[in-house]
Design an enzyme around this catalytic site. Structure first.
Site, PDB file in Angstrom:
ATOM      1  CB  THR A  15     -35.082  89.884  10.456  1.00 52.68           C
ATOM      2  OG1 THR A  15     -35.556  91.040   9.764  1.00 52.68           O
ATOM      3  CG2 THR A  15     -33.797  90.238  11.184  1.00 52.68           C
ATOM      4  CB  THR A  51     -41.005  91.615  12.848  1.00 51.84           C
ATOM      5  OG1 THR A  51     -40.019  92.492  12.285  1.00 51.84           O
ATOM      6  CG2 THR A  51     -40.322  90.528  13.660  1.00 51.84           C
ATOM      7  CG  ASP A  52     -41.243  94.967   8.028  1.00 50.69           C
ATOM      8  OD1 ASP A  52     -40.712  95.122   9.141  1.00 50.69           O
ATOM      9  OD2 ASP A  52     -40.810  95.527   6.995  1.00 50.69           O
ATOM     10  CE  LYS A  81     -41.009  95.796  13.176  1.00 48.42           C
ATOM     11  NZ  LYS A  81     -40.265  95.335  11.979  1.00 48.42           N
TER      12      LYS A  81
END
Length: 334
Positions: free
Chosen positions: A12, A89-90, A162
């Protein structure tokens, strides 16, 4: 002035919204990411290396191995004080954990990313990247290993996860909290977690699978994994480490075939502790040869098992490794 190398992988932080589709995708080149943050020059001499432009759901442990080799080559030159890796971040927690398993240098390696793409108001990418460079350039982080820096907080790879699909404070460390913070005055390292035992820089075994226990779920997944000759299995059991009794037959088949089965908890906090007997209670599972993973989550235990099998380790070596990697009681307060 410290020298920090930024290695970009996409995610992202490198994404913009395509007007034609209305969807975001990684498109920003490494030099473009750095050019939007002139404040970087106040903290370090920054170099850039574009490793890739991919969403993190397409990052694999094998890709992270290549990234680890790139980092090692970068640091071997001897004139780099720290490395920053930009990442989606996933799967950030898995990549950070894998890098921490493979990395043995003194210079800090910092992973960062963003929750808002560059087309959105209030994009957090520039601030996160600036904070990550400051952490990588800090003398306080020498010998720390790998750290995740998001939302002005520093997290250890073994704990970070996360926790929210869209919030900017998504990266948290349940049960322990961040290891440090970044503010306008400096980089503040509050405590140092024990370094993970190193693993060899080898190709990870891909055929390692994660199964999550749920109430009333039958043993279909275990039967399929045995039939398809999975090389390793990680099970997120309930509570302190338990499985449904109806899984016994399939579990025995996996163990007797030589497939290592590693046990974690689906709780997210706490350790695997053999308390209960019963059909597949924790005490019973330990006696059967199931390998407890201590306080590691299922995602991270799978990463460790993949590299252990890739290195050709025997069951006793794997058991010993998880006994050390899953221990969370060796910390140094700074």
């Amino acid at each position: 002035m410290p020298v920090v190398q930024i290695i970009t992988t996409g995610g992202t932080i490198a994404s913009r919204i395509d007007p034609a589709t209305g969807a975001a995708f990684p498109v920003m080149r490494a030099t473009e990411l750095v050019a939007q943050i002139p404040e970087l020059s106040q903290h370090a001499q920054v170099g850039v290396d574009e490793f890739g432009l991919v969403p993190s759901w397409d990052m694999t442990p094998a890709t992270v191995l290549r990234l680890a080799r790139t980092i090692r080559s970068t640091l071997a030159a001897g004139d780099v004080d720290g490395v920053v890796v930009t990442h989606g971040t996933d799967t950030m927690e898995e990549s950070a954990f894998a890098l921490d398993l493979l990395f043995d240098g003194e210079q800090p390696v910092v992973i960062t990313g963003a929750m808002r793409n560059a087309s959105q108001p209030g994009s957090d990418g520039p601030r996160n990247l600036l904070s990550a460079v400051r952490v990588a350039a800090s003398i306080n982080t020498r010998g720390l290993g790998v750290a995740v820096v998001m939302n002005d907080q520093m997290h250890a790879p073994r704990y970070v996860t996360k926790s929210h699909t869209t919030a900017t404070d998504t990266m948290i460390s349940p049960g322990v909290g961040p290891i440090g913070t970044v503010d306008d005055s400096g980089v503040w390292l509050r405590w140092r977690p024990a370094r993970l035992p190193r693993m060899p820089l080898v190709e990870p075994e891909p055929r390692v699978y994660l199964v999550r226990m749920a109430a009333g779920m039958d043993d279909l997944f275990l039967r399929v994994l045995h039939r398809e000759r999975a090389r390793g299995v990680v099970i997120e059991g309930s509570g302190a480490g338990h499985m449904p009794g109806q899984w016994r037959s399939s579990l025995v088949q996996l163990l007797e075939s030589g497939t290592p089965v590693v046990l974690t908890s689906r709780c997210g906090r706490g350790r695997i502790v053999p308390i209960y007997s019963g059909d597949l209670g924790g005490v019973t599972l330990r006696k059967m040869g199931v390998i407890p993973a201590g306080d590691l989550t299922g995602l991270k235990a799978r990463i460790a098992l993949m590299f252990a099998l890739g290195a050709g380790w025997e069951p006793a070596q794997i058991m010993s490794y998880f006994a050390r990697a899953g221990a969370d009681d060796e910390v140094t307060i700074t």
